[in-house]
Design a protein around this motif. Structure first.
Motif, PDB file in Angstrom:
ATOM      1  N   VAL A  32       0.804  -1.153   0.194  1.00 30.79           N
ATOM      2  CA  VAL A  32      -0.004  -0.098   0.007  1.00 30.79           C
ATOM      3  C   VAL A  32       0.811   1.040  -0.003  1.00 30.79           C
ATOM      4  O   VAL A  32       1.993   1.382   0.810  1.00 30.79           O
ATOM      5  CB  VAL A  32      -0.732  -0.085   1.155  1.00 30.79           C
ATOM      6  N   VAL A  33       0.674   2.121  -0.946  1.00 33.47           N
ATOM      7  CA  VAL A  33       1.496   3.365  -1.140  1.00 33.47           C
ATOM      8  C   VAL A  33       0.733   4.558  -1.217  1.00 33.47           C
ATOM      9  O   VAL A  33      -0.597   4.498  -1.759  1.00 33.47           O
ATOM     10  CB  VAL A  33       2.488   3.099  -2.275  1.00 33.47           C
ATOM     11  N   PRO A  44      -4.473   7.172  -1.699  1.00 29.74           N
ATOM     12  CA  PRO A  44      -3.986   5.853  -1.497  1.00 29.74           C
ATOM     13  C   PRO A  44      -4.457   4.598  -2.362  1.00 29.74           C
ATOM     14  O   PRO A  44      -5.148   4.623  -2.933  1.00 29.74           O
ATOM     15  CB  PRO A  44      -4.898   5.451   0.049  1.00 29.74           C
ATOM     16  N   CYS A  45      -3.242   3.994  -2.718  1.00 29.76           N
ATOM     17  CA  CYS A  45      -3.288   2.985  -3.884  1.00 29.76           C
ATOM     18  C   CYS A  45      -2.513   1.719  -3.422  1.00 29.76           C
ATOM     19  O   CYS A  45      -1.712   1.686  -2.289  1.00 29.76           O
ATOM     20  CB  CYS A  45      -2.663   3.428  -5.063  1.00 29.76           C
ATOM     21  N   MET A  74      -6.193   2.475  -7.555  1.00 31.26           N
ATOM     22  CA  MET A  74      -6.528   3.142  -6.787  1.00 31.26           C
ATOM     23  C   MET A  74      -7.624   2.486  -5.710  1.00 31.26           C
ATOM     24  O   MET A  74      -8.285   1.780  -6.028  1.00 31.26           O
ATOM     25  CB  MET A  74      -7.215   4.588  -7.128  1.00 31.26           C
ATOM     26  N   PHE A  75      -7.687   2.878  -4.501  1.00 29.85           N
ATOM     27  CA  PHE A  75      -8.868   2.618  -3.690  1.00 29.85           C
ATOM     28  C   PHE A  75      -9.718   3.407  -3.852  1.00 29.85           C
ATOM     29  O   PHE A  75      -9.773   4.692  -3.970  1.00 29.85           O
ATOM     30  CB  PHE A  75      -8.209   2.417  -1.889  1.00 29.85           C
ATOM     31  N   GLY A  76     -10.988   2.969  -3.257  1.00 30.41           N
ATOM     32  CA  GLY A  76     -12.269   3.786  -3.370  1.00 30.41           C
ATOM     33  C   GLY A  76     -13.293   3.177  -4.463  1.00 30.41           C
ATOM     34  O   GLY A  76     -12.968   2.047  -5.192  1.00 30.41           O
ATOM     35  N   GLU A  93       1.513   4.989   5.640  1.00 31.79           N
ATOM     36  CA  GLU A  93       1.282   4.372   6.937  1.00 31.79           C
ATOM     37  C   GLU A  93      -0.049   4.825   7.794  1.00 31.79           C
ATOM     38  O   GLU A  93      -0.321   4.590   8.786  1.00 31.79           O
ATOM     39  CB  GLU A  93       2.438   5.285   7.843  1.00 31.79           C
ATOM     40  N   GLY A  94      -0.500   5.931   7.132  1.00 30.44           N
ATOM     41  CA  GLY A  94      -1.909   6.589   7.745  1.00 30.44           C
ATOM     42  C   GLY A  94      -2.422   7.757   7.028  1.00 30.44           C
ATOM     43  O   GLY A  94      -1.648   8.477   6.195  1.00 30.44           O
TER      44      GLY A  94
END
Length: 824
Positions: A32-33, A44-45, A74-76, A93-94
């Motif tokens: 995750v980056v 976030p991807c 991509m997330f979402g 990391e968050g």
């Protein structure tokens, strides 16, 4: 020599820096980056495998510097994926990292140490900035606490009421509905009814949804929908409707009110103030197409008016808007407009930036959609809006002398200043467009290159037998057999010699079509006419430049292709008439000659040659052409219907429209200037009673007045009743009367009857026209009072009995002259 070169090579090798090592693999699949791509913020991807090449990382190729790429997804709810360079990624990391992520590609002020780019958000409710609460749901909205009824910031994740209930408001009609759909761009957050957003032409539908018009510059889209720059660069968006522009003076609509660095109010939200006369909508009293009065169809948004017949449409129900207003076209800063103020006539003015007007003008009350204009010929300013102005056109600049008749000195001065300023702005616009085109169009539009004509459908290419090919009298021993300066009978008759028939054999110089002996040319980008062709070396007068090659089609196929082009907004045509049944279309397939532009003063011409029994078209030099000069020829365009294309050749004798005859022009000498000065001194002022009418008052066919239509051909004063010409409705566009077309074949007339619309071309005029016995004018048989079937001439002088004696006397005087003309 070999030893020295080898030594030099090793010296270079010894002094060269060490080769950089390739960057190592930083992430593995499913890591995750944070990633930044496609002009989105850090997102976030997760790193994943590319389904096509089945790897998650690769090296960028070609690249001057070693660069490793990662395939991220991509997330979402809206998913996008792309190859992203390692420098555009960051370990995730968050969510707390978002504010600390770096700014990539710093430019200008961004290079300052303490620079931080901030986007000023506006409250969805009150449209003002301040301390805002961001919704973390689908709408991406921002709110003041007091606007949503809160007194303190809520703890944890904030989601607005619409995102909680799932009932969102359509951004166009402002109606809440569960059936609305979200724009597919992740950071947009706008919801629409499909029928609402599809009214905006920049909207693009895709398999998974649609991209709304907020992500495309409307001004650039109207100019060229295919321009790739319409969605690039910094856009500023209207907060009330899906309209966006590039944040510059060239694209931003005049009358827009900036609210923040990325948002504004567009002129569409102008509200008319009661009691303000300058806010009242006004339309012109003439048709924008044919310039005639009568029953007009008026636009509800701008002063435009049209005859229904000129637009060829049925009478609309309810409110009607012209094509420009429906497309969203607005005035822009530095535009030249015709503006109406009070009872004054339409006056030329230039749209001015509010920051550039005097302070007292800027303080005057003005609303959204109003913009200041500076009137030519004076120092006056006024705030106006779209309903009281329309664009100044190139035709207005060319006709400033005509428009100034009977006007005072101030108005004439204004017309002259407007014409000069309009041409200055046109040159700036063309230069800016050239730079933009060079940036976007690195290559000419694609086409298939062919060497010979290709027949399409039923069309056939003719091939003659060797016995039918003419044989010239040239000899092998001649100095230049069949050359330009020779007396070759085939060359004089535009027949190309055949290699198996010509007596000159291999020395024959009249086989340029067969051997494709073309002059070396190159394609280049012109200033205002797209792509063109120019010479690479000097070309002598009479030299063969190129053959016009393309698909050979018939008239039926030609009309079908023109119709397809009109339906798909294709403006470029490459059709050239080969003979009465065949046409060459070099659009889809052709050679370099298809890029040669039109000119009213060309340096090349087309010639039809017979090659091996078939007709072919060649381009030949009319004069000596130096290296680097653009090659042009006269299209002699035959326009279908009444539409005409503006000519941009820039020649001194330019006719202004393709298809019109070029003006007769010669360079003025010193003797001509002295002669003109003498004429100005000698000519006396005309009496005020001597008035030259631009249009006649009576129908040229029946001689009566009434509701008439006028011919739009330059210099023709004739007017007609529609019934006299058997027309069921008013003619549309730039209509030309039947006096200019041959009665038999419809081609351009060469001889005219001066008493009625009968006219004939050179081929059909024999025996149809004669010299009138009455006044010596050219007339047809319908007006011969001394013929076997006497007819009364349609001339008003015969209505007066007192002039009959004078006419009889004139007949006897002209009779002898008529006998001589009849005998000859």
């Amino acid at each position: 020599m070999t030893i020295k070169l080898t030594t030099f090579y090793f010296n270079l090798q010894s002094n060269s820096p060490k080769k950089k090592q390739l960057p190592g693999i930083k992430y593995s699949a499913e890591d995750v980056v944070w990633a930044k791509f496609n002009r989105r913020p850090w997102w976030p991807c997760h790193v994943t495998t590319d389904p096509q090449i089945e790897v998650h990382t690769k090296m960028k190729d070609p690249s001057r510097r070693p660069c490793r790429l990662y395939f991220v997804r991509m997330f979402g709810e809206i998913i996008d994926q792309a190859w992203v360079p390692a420098k555009a990624t960051f370990p995730f990391e968050g969510g707390h990292q978002f504010e600390k992520l770096p700014v990539l590609r710093r430019r200008g002020r961004q290079k300052d140490k303490d620079y931080k780019y901030t986007v000023k958000l506006l409250c969805v409710v009150c449209e003002k900035t301040g301390e805002l609460l961001l919704c973390e749901g689908q709408c991406c909205g921002a709110f003041h606490l007091q606007c949503i009824g809160l007194t303190e910031t809520p703890k944890g994740r904030f989601i607005c009421q619409e995102c909680k209930t799932g009932v969102h408001t359509c951004f166009v009609c402002k109606t809440p509905d569960k059936e609305v759909r979200r724009c597919m761009i992740p950071v947009c957050g706008k919801f629409y009814h499909m029928e609402c957003i599809m009214k905006y032409s920049p909207t693009v539908t895709q398999n998974r949804g649609f991209r709304c018009s907020l992500h495309v510059c409307l001004a650039c889209y109207i100019t060229n929908p295919a321009n790739p720059s319409i969605s690039k660069g910094r856009l500023t968006r209207c907060v009330r409707c899906p309209v966006a522009y590039h944040a510059n003076d060239y694209c931003m609509a005049a009358g827009s009110v900036p609210l923040a660095n990325n948002s504004f109010l567009c002129p569409k939200h102008f509200t008319q103030r009661k009691g303000c006369k300058n806010h009242e909508h006004i339309n012109v009293s003439w048709c924008f197409v044919c310039s005639e009065g009568g029953s007009l169809l008026c636009c509800e948004s701008c002063p435009a008016a049209f005859h229904r017949e000129c637009l060829n449409i049925d009478m609309p129900q309810g409110s009607w808007f012209c094509n420009d207003c429906r497309a969203g076209k607005k005035p822009h800063y530095k535009d030249i407009l015709w503006v109406k103020v009070g009872r004054y006539r339409w006056w030329p003015a230039e749209v001015t930036q509010p920051k550039n007007v005097p302070e007292n003008i800027y303080r005057l009350r003005h609303e959204v959609g109003e913009f200041p204009v500076h009137f030519f010929g004076s120092k006056d300013y006024v705030w106006t809006h779209q309903a009281r102005c329309f664009p100044y056109m190139e035709v207005d600049a060319n006709n400033k002398e005509k428009m100034g008749k009977g006007a005072d000195a101030i108005y004439k001065k204004a017309l002259n200043e407007a014409a000069v300023r309009f041409r200055e702005l046109q040159e700036e616009k063309e230069m800016r467009q050239l730079q933009e085109d060079k940036k976007n169009d690195k290559k000419p539009p694609p086409y298939k290159h062919i060497k010979v004509n290709r027949p399409i459908g039923k069309v056939q290419i003719i091939t003659a037998d060797l016995s039918e090919i003419p044989r010239c009298n040239c000899k092998v021993s001649d100095e230049n057999p069949c050359g330009i300066d020779s007396e070759c009978i085939n060359r004089m008759l535009m027949y190309e010699c055949h290699p198996q028939v010509c007596p000159a054999e291999e020395r024959c110089q009249n086989q340029c079509f067969t051997k494709r002996q073309y002059t070396e040319v190159e394609i280049f980008r012109t200033l205002s006419r797209g792509w063109g062709l120019r010479s690479v070396s000097d070309i002598k007068k009479g030299a063969f430049v190129n053959e016009y090659v393309g698909e050979v089609i018939d008239e039926e196929e030609c009309r079908a292709r023109i119709k397809h082009a009109q339906e798909n907004n294709i403006c470029n045509f490459y059709m050239l008439t080969l003979d009465k049944d065949r046409i060459i279309d070099a659009g889809p397939k052709g050679n370099q000659s298809r890029f040669m532009n039109h000119s009213c003063q060309p340096n090349c011409e087309t010639q039809k040659w017979t090659v091996n029994g078939d007709t072919r078209v060649g381009l030949f030099a009319l004069e000596d052409i130096p290296t680097g000069v653009e090659l042009t020829f006269n299209y002699n365009l035959e326009c279908l219907g009444n539409g005409k294309t503006v000519c941009k050749c820039g020649a001194p004798n330019c006719s202004r429209f393709l298809g019109d005859r070029p003006k007769v022009w010669h360079a003025p000498s010193s003797e001509d200037k002295v002669r003109k000065l003498k004429k100005k001194v000698a000519v006396k002022r005309k009496s005020q009673l001597e008035v030259t009418k631009e249009r006649e008052d009576e129908c040229f066919y029946c001689g009566d007045g009434g509701q008439i239509v006028s011919c739009k051909k330059l210099g023709c004063p004739k007017v007609y009743h529609a019934d006299c010409l058997n027309l069921s409705k008013r003619p549309a566009g730039r209509w030309e009367c039947p006096w200019h077309q041959c009665n038999e074949c419809g081609r351009e007339a060469a001889s005219y009857c001066e008493m009625c619309p009968n006219s004939y071309c050179k081929q059909h005029r024999e025996g149809m026209l004669f010299i009138s016995k009455l006044d010596g004018k050219l007339s047809c048989s319908e007006h011969d009072p001394c013929g076997p079937d006497p007819l009364e001439p349609v001339v008003s002088c015969l209505r007066n009995q007192r002039k009959e004696n004078a006419i009889k006397q004139q007949i006897t005087n002209v009779q002898s002259l008529h006998r001589v003309i009849t005998l000859t």
